[in-house]
Design a protein around this motif. Structure first.
Motif, PDB file in Angstrom:
ATOM      1  N   SER A   1       0.830  -1.202   0.000  1.00 33.07           N
ATOM      2  CA  SER A   1       0.000   0.000   0.000  1.00 33.07           C
ATOM      3  C   SER A   1       0.864   1.251   0.000  1.00 33.07           C
TER       4      SER A   1
ATOM      5  N   ARG B   1       0.060   5.772   0.261  1.00 32.00           N
ATOM      6  CA  ARG B   1      -0.926   6.839   0.381  1.00 32.00           C
ATOM      7  C   ARG B   1      -0.339   8.099  -0.211  1.00 32.00           C
TER       8      ARG B   1
ATOM      9  N   SER C   1      -0.794  12.171  -1.286  1.00 33.52           N
ATOM     10  CA  SER C   1      -1.484  13.356  -0.804  1.00 33.52           C
ATOM     11  C   SER C   1      -1.292  14.485  -1.802  1.00 33.52           C
TER      12      SER C   1
ATOM     13  N   PHE D   1      -8.381   1.384  -4.602  1.00 31.09           N
ATOM     14  CA  PHE D   1      -7.977   2.759  -4.291  1.00 31.09           C
ATOM     15  C   PHE D   1      -9.150   3.500  -3.661  1.00 31.09           C
ATOM     16  N   THR D   2      -8.831   4.419  -2.748  1.00 33.66           N
ATOM     17  CA  THR D   2      -9.857   5.236  -2.103  1.00 33.66           C
ATOM     18  C   THR D   2      -9.388   6.680  -2.056  1.00 33.66           C
TER      19      THR D   2
ATOM     20  N   ASP E   1      -6.418  13.044  -0.606  1.00 30.55           N
ATOM     21  CA  ASP E   1      -5.520  11.911  -0.478  1.00 30.55           C
ATOM     22  C   ASP E   1      -6.006  10.724  -1.303  1.00 30.55           C
TER      23      ASP E   1
ATOM     24  N   GLN F   1      -5.552   6.692  -1.134  1.00 31.13           N
ATOM     25  CA  GLN F   1      -5.073   5.480  -0.484  1.00 31.13           C
ATOM     26  C   GLN F   1      -5.074   4.365  -1.521  1.00 31.13           C
TER      27      GLN F   1
ATOM     28  N   ASP G   1      -4.254   0.452  -2.148  1.00 27.71           N
ATOM     29  CA  ASP G   1      -4.043  -0.855  -1.545  1.00 27.71           C
ATOM     30  C   ASP G   1      -3.959  -1.928  -2.626  1.00 27.71           C
TER      31      ASP G   1
END
Length: 122
Positions: A17, A19, A21, A68-69, A80, A82, A84
């Motif tokens: 993962s 993240r 930004s 993805f989020t 952002d 995220q 995964d």
């Protein structure tokens, strides 16, 4: 002018993962649409996630749905991403963009772009 600065890229093994930004250094109205795009070497830009800065239901590209989020942090003035269950095919330069000039959703033509952050999945 709106300045966008991406961060959080790097190298990760498949299944891992990261993240990302996207920081805005100017006031961002809530009704501004923003998005994450990526570009792999030799390929076109691919829209992967978009949402309004005020919130609401995001839209995702088919290749990242369920993995993805995208979310926004109004206190930090960031959006952002995220990521995964990363795959080698997710390797690309990732960009955030803001302010849809024309079009809809991931088909928007965006006015402002960041410089990008590299994601490498091996």
């Amino acid at each position: 002018d709106v300045q966008l600065v991406e961060s959080g890229g790097g190298s990760v093994q498949a299944g891992g993962s990261l993240r990302l930004s996207c920081a805005f250094d100017a006031y961002t109205p809530a009704n501004v649409r923003m998005a994450w795009f990526r570009q792999a070497p030799g390929k076109d830009y691919e829209g992967i996630a978009t949402m309004y800065f005020r919130g609401g239901q995001p839209t995702y590209g088919d290749s990242v749905k369920g993995r993805f989020t995208v979310s926004r942090d109004t206190a930090k003035n960031t959006v952002d991403l995220q990521m995964d269950s990363l795959k080698p095919e997710d390797t690309a330069m990732y960009f955030c963009a803001a302010h849809c000039l024309r079009g809809q959703g991931l088909g928007c033509q965006f006015a402002h772009w960041g410089q990008g952050t590299q994601v490498t999945v091996s």
